[in-house]
Write a protein that holds these residues in place. Structure first.
Motif, PDB file in Angstrom:
ATOM      1  N   GLN A 101     -23.420 -23.794 -27.143  1.00  0.00           N
ATOM      2  CA  GLN A 101     -22.397 -23.582 -28.154  1.00  0.00           C
ATOM      3  C   GLN A 101     -21.046 -23.337 -27.481  1.00  0.00           C
ATOM      4  OE1 GLN A 101     -23.505 -20.474 -30.848  1.00  0.00           O
ATOM      5  NE2 GLN A 101     -24.988 -21.746 -31.944  1.00  0.00           N
ATOM      6  N   VAL A 102     -20.020 -23.937 -28.041  1.00  0.00           N
ATOM      7  CA  VAL A 102     -18.675 -23.816 -27.489  1.00  0.00           C
ATOM      8  C   VAL A 102     -17.816 -22.920 -28.360  1.00  0.00           C
ATOM      9  CG1 VAL A 102     -16.614 -25.096 -26.801  1.00  0.00           C
ATOM     10  CG2 VAL A 102     -18.867 -26.062 -26.386  1.00  0.00           C
ATOM     11  N   ILE A 103     -17.671 -23.308 -29.614  1.00  0.00           N
ATOM     12  CA  ILE A 103     -16.854 -22.550 -30.558  1.00  0.00           C
ATOM     13  C   ILE A 103     -17.440 -22.749 -31.947  1.00  0.00           C
ATOM     14  CG2 ILE A 103     -15.232 -24.445 -30.973  1.00  0.00           C
ATOM     15  CD1 ILE A 103     -12.987 -22.377 -31.057  1.00  0.00           C
ATOM     16  N   SER A 104     -17.298 -21.756 -32.804  1.00  0.00           N
ATOM     17  CA  SER A 104     -17.854 -21.853 -34.152  1.00  0.00           C
ATOM     18  C   SER A 104     -16.945 -21.127 -35.137  1.00  0.00           C
ATOM     19  CB  SER A 104     -19.276 -21.267 -34.205  1.00  0.00           C
ATOM     20  OG  SER A 104     -19.237 -19.883 -33.880  1.00  0.00           O
ATOM     21  N   TYR A 105     -17.172 -21.448 -36.430  1.00  0.00           N
ATOM     22  CA  TYR A 105     -16.427 -20.814 -37.516  1.00  0.00           C
ATOM     23  C   TYR A 105     -17.417 -20.529 -38.641  1.00  0.00           C
ATOM     24  CZ  TYR A 105     -12.992 -20.158 -41.246  1.00  0.00           C
ATOM     25  OH  TYR A 105     -12.256 -19.646 -42.277  1.00  0.00           O
ATOM     26  N   THR A 106     -17.556 -19.276 -38.990  1.00  0.00           N
ATOM     27  CA  THR A 106     -18.482 -18.890 -40.049  1.00  0.00           C
ATOM     28  C   THR A 106     -17.994 -17.587 -40.675  1.00  0.00           C
ATOM     29  OG1 THR A 106     -20.787 -18.403 -40.585  1.00  0.00           O
ATOM     30  CG2 THR A 106     -19.981 -17.636 -38.455  1.00  0.00           C
ATOM     31  N   GLY A 107     -18.212 -17.465 -41.989  1.00  0.00           N
ATOM     32  CA  GLY A 107     -17.795 -16.261 -42.691  1.00  0.00           C
ATOM     33  C   GLY A 107     -16.299 -16.021 -42.618  1.00  0.00           C
ATOM     34  N   GLY A 108     -15.513 -17.095 -42.450  1.00  0.00           N
ATOM     35  CA  GLY A 108     -14.065 -16.944 -42.402  1.00  0.00           C
ATOM     36  C   GLY A 108     -13.533 -16.479 -41.059  1.00  0.00           C
ATOM     37  N   ARG A 109     -14.368 -16.449 -40.005  1.00  0.00           N
ATOM     38  CA  ARG A 109     -13.919 -15.976 -38.695  1.00  0.00           C
ATOM     39  C   ARG A 109     -14.290 -16.995 -37.611  1.00  0.00           C
ATOM     40  NH1 ARG A 109     -15.647  -9.924 -37.469  1.00  0.00           N
ATOM     41  NH2 ARG A 109     -14.286 -10.455 -35.693  1.00  0.00           N
ATOM     42  N   LYS A 110     -13.461 -17.041 -36.567  1.00  0.00           N
ATOM     43  CA  LYS A 110     -13.701 -17.944 -35.432  1.00  0.00           C
ATOM     44  C   LYS A 110     -14.393 -17.166 -34.318  1.00  0.00           C
ATOM     45  CE  LYS A 110     -10.318 -18.844 -32.644  1.00  0.00           C
ATOM     46  NZ  LYS A 110      -9.037 -19.370 -32.091  1.00  0.00           N
ATOM     47  N   HIS A 113     -17.693 -18.876 -27.666  1.00  0.00           N
ATOM     48  CA  HIS A 113     -18.959 -18.583 -27.001  1.00  0.00           C
ATOM     49  C   HIS A 113     -18.816 -18.652 -25.478  1.00  0.00           C
ATOM     50  CE1 HIS A 113     -20.930 -18.575 -30.911  1.00  0.00           C
ATOM     51  NE2 HIS A 113     -20.205 -19.656 -31.202  1.00  0.00           N
ATOM     52  N   SER A 114     -19.924 -18.702 -24.769  1.00  0.00           N
ATOM     53  CA  SER A 114     -19.946 -18.572 -23.306  1.00  0.00           C
ATOM     54  C   SER A 114     -19.394 -19.802 -22.609  1.00  0.00           C
ATOM     55  CB  SER A 114     -21.382 -18.301 -22.844  1.00  0.00           C
ATOM     56  OG  SER A 114     -22.228 -19.365 -23.259  1.00  0.00           O
ATOM     57  N   ASN A 115     -19.580 -19.824 -21.275  1.00  0.00           N
ATOM     58  CA  ASN A 115     -19.116 -20.892 -20.389  1.00  0.00           C
ATOM     59  C   ASN A 115     -17.587 -20.956 -20.340  1.00  0.00           C
ATOM     60  OD1 ASN A 115     -18.920 -23.051 -18.668  1.00  0.00           O
ATOM     61  ND2 ASN A 115     -20.266 -24.393 -19.850  1.00  0.00           N
ATOM     62  N   PRO A 116     -16.969 -20.035 -19.593  1.00  0.00           N
ATOM     63  CA  PRO A 116     -15.495 -20.013 -19.496  1.00  0.00           C
ATOM     64  C   PRO A 116     -14.912 -21.301 -18.946  1.00  0.00           C
ATOM     65  CG  PRO A 116     -16.459 -18.000 -18.589  1.00  0.00           C
ATOM     66  CD  PRO A 116     -17.589 -18.948 -18.823  1.00  0.00           C
ATOM     67  N   ALA A 117     -15.668 -22.048 -18.133  1.00  0.00           N
ATOM     68  CA  ALA A 117     -15.147 -23.290 -17.576  1.00  0.00           C
ATOM     69  C   ALA A 117     -14.826 -24.300 -18.668  1.00  0.00           C
ATOM     70  CB  ALA A 117     -16.144 -23.888 -16.592  1.00  0.00           C
ATOM     71  N   LEU A 118     -15.590 -24.261 -19.784  1.00  0.00           N
ATOM     72  CA  LEU A 118     -15.337 -25.162 -20.898  1.00  0.00           C
ATOM     73  C   LEU A 118     -14.275 -24.622 -21.846  1.00  0.00           C
ATOM     74  CD1 LEU A 118     -18.953 -26.301 -21.860  1.00  0.00           C
ATOM     75  CD2 LEU A 118     -17.198 -27.671 -20.747  1.00  0.00           C
ATOM     76  N   MET A 119     -14.067 -23.312 -21.870  1.00  0.00           N
ATOM     77  CA  MET A 119     -13.208 -22.701 -22.868  1.00  0.00           C
ATOM     78  C   MET A 119     -11.742 -22.681 -22.476  1.00  0.00           C
ATOM     79  SD  MET A 119     -15.100 -22.200 -25.318  1.00  0.00           S
ATOM     80  CE  MET A 119     -13.719 -21.541 -26.251  1.00  0.00           C
ATOM     81  N   THR A 120     -11.381 -23.106 -21.270  1.00  0.00           N
ATOM     82  CA  THR A 120      -9.983 -23.111 -20.856  1.00  0.00           C
ATOM     83  C   THR A 120      -9.195 -24.112 -21.692  1.00  0.00           C
ATOM     84  OG1 THR A 120     -10.620 -22.526 -18.606  1.00  0.00           O
ATOM     85  CG2 THR A 120      -8.414 -23.411 -18.918  1.00  0.00           C
TER      86      THR A 120
END
Length: 362
Positions: A101-110, A113-120
């Motif tokens: 999992q990279v990023i998600s949106y549920t219940g009105g909130r963002k 997730h893990s793996n900082p190398a992908l989240m830059t």
């Protein structure tokens, strides 16, 4: 063929009517089923993005992975959006494929997730993904961002998903151009072009900027970047440009190819003779300088040796007349020395010794 009787004709018409009615009823039922199915589909969640399924980007480029969606009128549940990276192995079933999992949106909130190398530099492209745009943006991609991305949008009871393959490549570096063969007319020549970095495959292409197209006698290799000329002449003279490229970028370099006429044999012989003569003259000058500089020192050493070996001179015969020389009294042989009286000028006797360097007493 015998004619049908009226009774047989009535029986045949009735049979055709029965078959027609059966076919009509079947068609109506099938049409109704298809209409009902299409209405159900139209009323469910649909991901509407239709861009390319594979994106090739250069290292450092910005990219947006499209995932727009449209919920159906019956989709009344909570909105749930999830971006994940799945294994590129397409032979496995989806439920067995590893998912990150990279990023998600549920219940009105963002949620990130893990793996900082992908989240830059990674975020939802729209400020609020609940408004129908769940696209993912990456500000500057790197090799770590390569993979198959999956966008899944769910709003119960409807759900839909989309997969996009992202390939991050390296642009070719500025190539280096050089020529081998000495550029002499009549000989073989080869122009080379080489890029040190870049994601393969790299394609090389030579062009001549001045003087028209490259003569057909020359051959070039697109994979190695070499332009071969078997018999160089003035027709090949000009400025050549080599371009190296891959699917994400291109670079180039230039080189000026000349045609040099080989020197004549008479010139080579004359140059060789002049060189030999100059070498002989230089050697003679060196020998003369060495001999000239050593000669004075040799003469001085010989002179010093002769002086040191000279025997002392014999004693001078005394004059019959006594005389005074630098305070030394001389008297006739056998005579007695007369000392000056007290009225005479006073002096002091000094003792002198013989010095072989000068040949007399000092």
């Amino acid at each position: 063929m015998d004619d049908f009787t009226p009774k047989q004709m009535q029986h045949m018409v009735a049979k055709i009517r029965r078959h027609f009615n059966t076919a009509y009823i079947t068609a109506v039922i099938l049409f109704g089923f298809l209409v009902s199915f299409n209405e159900d589909v139209a009323m469910a969640m649909v991901v509407t993005s239709s861009g390319p399924q594979t994106l090739q980007k250069a290292h450092g480029d910005a990219v947006t992975l499209g995932c727009t969606y449209s919920p159906g009128p019956l989709d009344m549940g909570d909105l749930d959006i999830e971006w994940s990276v799945i294994s590129p192995d397409t032979t496995q079933k989806d439920q067995l494929v590893p998912v990150w999992q990279v990023i998600s949106y549920t219940g009105g909130r963002k949620y990130v997730h893990s793996n900082p190398a992908l989240m830059t530099g990674l975020d939802f492209a729209a400020g609020n993904p609940a408004n129908g745009d769940a696209s993912l943006s990456i500000s500057a991609v790197s090799a770590a961002n390569s993979g198959i991305y999956q966008c899944k949008v769910k709003k119960a009871p409807g759900a839909d998903m989309r997969k996009i393959s992202l390939v991050v490549m390296e642009r070719p570096s500025a190539p280096r151009c050089w020529v081998e063969g000495g550029e002499a007319v009549g000989g073989p020549q080869s122009l080379h072009c080489r890029s040190a970095h870049g994601t393969p495959p790299l394609a090389y292409q030579w062009k001549r900027e001045i003087g028209g197209p490259i003569p057909s006698a020359a051959t070039q290799e697109s994979l190695t970047g070499e332009l071969k000329i078997s018999n160089h002449s003035e027709s090949f003279v000009g400025i050549y440009t080599c371009q190296v490229s891959n699917v994400v970028g291109k670079e180039h370099c230039k080189i000026n190819l000349r045609a040099l006429k080989p020197p004549s044999k008479a010139g080579i012989v004359g140059g060789t003779v002049v060189g030999v003569l100059l070498l002989v003259i230089i050697l003679l000058i060196v020998v003369w300088l060495v001999v000239y500089r050593r000669q004075p020192r040799y003469d001085k050493e010989v002179s010093n040796e002769i002086r040191e070996d000279v025997p002392p001179p014999e004693s001078r015969p005394t004059s019959r007349v006594s005389s005074h020389h630098r305070g030394v009294a001389y008297s006739p042989v056998g005579g007695a020395s007369q000392l000056p009286s007290s009225s005479s000028t006073s002096f002091s006797a000094t003792k002198y010794e013989y010095d072989s360097r000068f040949g007399y007493a000092v």
